[in-house]
Design a protein around this motif. Sequence first.
Motif, PDB file in Angstrom:
ATOM      1  N   PRO A 198       0.828  -1.203   0.000  1.00 17.62           N
ATOM      2  CA  PRO A 198       0.000   0.000   0.000  1.00 17.62           C
ATOM      3  C   PRO A 198       0.864   1.255   0.000  1.00 17.62           C
ATOM      4  CG  PRO A 198      -0.114  -1.178   2.098  1.00 17.62           C
ATOM      5  CD  PRO A 198       0.601  -2.059   1.147  1.00 17.62           C
ATOM      6  N   GLU A 233       1.710   4.666   0.726  1.00 14.79           N
ATOM      7  CA  GLU A 233       1.162   5.694   1.590  1.00 14.79           C
ATOM      8  C   GLU A 233       1.291   7.049   0.906  1.00 14.79           C
ATOM      9  OE1 GLU A 233       3.464   5.195   5.093  1.00 14.79           O
ATOM     10  OE2 GLU A 233       3.073   3.040   5.039  1.00 14.79           O
ATOM     11  N   PRO A 234       0.287   7.894   1.079  1.00 15.36           N
ATOM     12  CA  PRO A 234       0.362   9.210   0.463  1.00 15.36           C
ATOM     13  C   PRO A 234       1.521   9.998   1.075  1.00 15.36           C
ATOM     14  CG  PRO A 234      -1.481   9.090   1.989  1.00 15.36           C
ATOM     15  CD  PRO A 234      -0.918   7.714   1.888  1.00 15.36           C
ATOM     16  N   THR A 249       3.374  12.901   2.801  1.00 10.29           N
ATOM     17  CA  THR A 249       2.920  13.962   3.694  1.00 10.29           C
ATOM     18  C   THR A 249       3.648  15.241   3.303  1.00 10.29           C
ATOM     19  OG1 THR A 249       4.677  13.560   5.263  1.00 10.29           O
ATOM     20  CG2 THR A 249       2.646  12.308   5.560  1.00 10.29           C
ATOM     21  N   ARG A 261       5.546  16.799   5.124  1.00  7.83           N
ATOM     22  CA  ARG A 261       6.905  16.633   5.609  1.00  7.83           C
ATOM     23  C   ARG A 261       7.800  15.929   4.592  1.00  7.83           C
ATOM     24  NH1 ARG A 261      10.078  13.255   8.362  1.00  7.83           N
ATOM     25  NH2 ARG A 261      11.538  14.261   9.767  1.00  7.83           N
ATOM     26  N   ASP A 262       7.231  14.910   3.913  1.00  8.95           N
ATOM     27  CA  ASP A 262       8.014  14.159   2.936  1.00  8.95           C
ATOM     28  C   ASP A 262       8.514  15.061   1.809  1.00  8.95           C
ATOM     29  OD1 ASP A 262       7.659  11.709   4.224  1.00  8.95           O
ATOM     30  OD2 ASP A 262       5.721  11.383   3.246  1.00  8.95           O
ATOM     31  N   ASP A 297      12.443  19.069  12.651  1.00  8.03           N
ATOM     32  CA  ASP A 297      12.581  18.045  13.685  1.00  8.03           C
ATOM     33  C   ASP A 297      13.114  18.615  14.996  1.00  8.03           C
ATOM     34  OD1 ASP A 297      11.631  16.294  11.874  1.00  8.03           O
ATOM     35  OD2 ASP A 297      13.510  15.215  11.542  1.00  8.03           O
ATOM     36  N   ARG A 347       2.146  18.867  13.636  1.00 10.62           N
ATOM     37  CA  ARG A 347       1.834  17.895  14.682  1.00 10.62           C
ATOM     38  C   ARG A 347       1.109  16.671  14.143  1.00 10.62           C
ATOM     39  NH1 ARG A 347      -1.134  21.815  18.561  1.00 10.62           N
ATOM     40  NH2 ARG A 347      -0.478  23.370  17.041  1.00 10.62           N
TER      41      ARG A 347
END
Lengths: 376, 376
Positions: free
Chosen positions: A305, A307-308, A310, A312-313, A324, A375
């Motif tokens: 799967p 993952e979308p 984010t 942050r990515d 961080d 967050r």
Amino acid sequence: MTSAERLARVALSRLTEPGDPRFTKLVAELGGASLHGMLLRQEDSHGMLTDVAARLGSTDPERELDRADRLGIRFVIPSDPEWPSQLGDLMNAPELHQRGGPPIGLWVKGPWRLDQLGASVAVVGSRSSTTYGDQVSSEMGAVLVRHGAPVISGAAFGIDQAAHRGAIAMEGPTVAVLACGADRAYPAAHQSLIDHIAQHGAVVSEAPPGCAPTRIRFLARNRLIAALSRGTVVVEAAQRSGALNTASWAERLNRQVLAVPGPVTSAQSQGAHDLVRRGVATLVTNAHEVLEMVGGVGEHLLESPQEPLTVRDRLTLRHRQVLDAVPVAAGVGTDSVARTAGLGIVEVRSALVHLEKTGLVEQDGVGWRLGVLGRA
Amino acid sequence: MTSAERLARVALSRLTEPGDPRFTKLVAELGGASLHGMLLRQEDSHGMLTDVAARLGSTDPERELDRADRLGIRFVIPSDPEWPSQLGDLMNAPELHQRGGPPIGLWVKGPWRLDQLGASVAVVGSRSSTTYGDQVSSEMGAVLVRHGAPVISGAAFGIDQAAHRGAIAMEGPTVAVLACGADRAYPAAHQSLIDHIAQHGAVVSEAPPGCAPTRIRFLARNRLIAALSRGTVVVEAAQRSGALNTASWAERLNRQVLAVPGPVTSAQSQGAHDLVRRGVATLVTNAHEVLEMVGGVGEHLLESPQEPLTVRDRLTLRHRQVLDAVPVAAGVGTDSVARTAGLGIVEVRSALVHLEKTGLVEQDGVGWRLGVLGRA
């Protein structure tokens, strides 16, 4: 003209109990006609089969076949093109509850041919299932047939019927294997379900028409469900249940054994969890994972799967390093963030301004802290 | 008098980020005082540690310790009897997210000594847990401490707090490992929970008092939760979550990784199911199964659940044979039952009469069928 082999098997099917390994294995080895002849000539040196031999005269196989034909039921034997060859695996599988061996023949009602089962999947489980179990089972049945896997089950209350109904909702093939004759409906409340399956899929029994369901026949039936399919999915099962019996057969037959988890607070999921804990079953959470296990090599490889990404990515490495180092709750000064990140203060200030625009950080009265997005 | 080693470690704890493997591993190898001296003499040939060396003068370890002491916080280092020796395993475990190595020291608040953790268990999971997850987590916490296993978690919303509260309800020991200083409460809403743990158990942090929680510190914190405990139980975890990070650490540290299943329809259970499917975690359904995995050899051997004997189990073999030949639904004559069972009619009649008295079989208009008890 009906062959002697077929007639002999009809007689033996009528005179013996489904899955009695004294007969199933002999018939598979010698052929029905040959065993029938031996019994007629009373060549049973061990005297094991005398009860059957004594009743040979009481059956009329030609009439049995006529009667079945009028009920829309055919008798399928190994020499027929329709014979599901995977049943041969029953020859070498260890017996369970004094049942075993390939069936002498199968009484079949319905248009679906048993040699077209392909990567079929058995979906079985508790008769007293939960709403959750029914939902998972019917979803499982629907998605399996949508991907070309016929759904096999036992037409019982609970998980079985939900699996059949899921398949039927997609107008996909589903096969009911019964403990009683293929002309009967057990449970009676499932008369219309079983009729529907007989019209669009197949209703199968090892017991001849007219036979009543008994415990012996349920146990023999479970072995057929496991043997006909590439894998057995246990959706919900209490600690003692027919579904676990089917799973044991699947294991003996080197078929895939798969189990769907549920809440640990639900007694109905105990059997499934137990199978996973004992290393018998692989945990599956949806039909795609089932197909991955039962499909041919490469047929149903699951994409892991994706993952979308984010927010942050999508940051640069440097911006991420700064992010961080920003505290979650109360804010701190830029110098403090720079020290934590181990980066220069000018670079950090510019990064913080960028991060503030994206909503990842924000300023409180004192300094920088994570924003709502940061967050998440 | 405070030893040079302790003072050096206090300074390094203040000047470096938790879990920075550049420092943790050097300190573990060389000792704190020795590294501190090297930094003072600027013997860092690679220039990797210059940022820390430059700030050495800015700390006052004696005052740090005084201040911590006034907050009720002690600084525990490897030479202390209280040091939890299991943290040594962090020396050889592969790094994760650029964190790794044993902590330079631990800031601890509370009466529970860290060398008394024994067969402690980490219970972690989603902050946005379901009612089901909270229920399982608090039950898990309660039963674990009742059997002498301290419960370690991160005091976060959801699964963490439920595990702590379960342990507290049993007045059992529980340890909260924080990403911020041991004098702070994060999340702020858990101030009274964290205060309670500090009064009866232990609140632990690798970061010195006053530090704010950052992502880096959460990641470093997760490695401590895994390292301090014999096993990590993931109760609910979404696909990306801190709990999975803790589970990865437990795996790297050769600790038990355990996962509690849930409904496959619940996103919160996806991470736990995934761990089981990937073979990383063992499925567990209750605290006893957890104790069996983390306990010393033979300490917590589970008795395999002894199923109660059914009425059927108590029958003679012969009576059972007859019972198995009685149909489930419509009744049949005694002769038919005898034929199916392969037994004599006299014997079968007597067995049926006995079975009828026990409620296992009954008579309808036509003949014998299973009674209510027989169908159960």
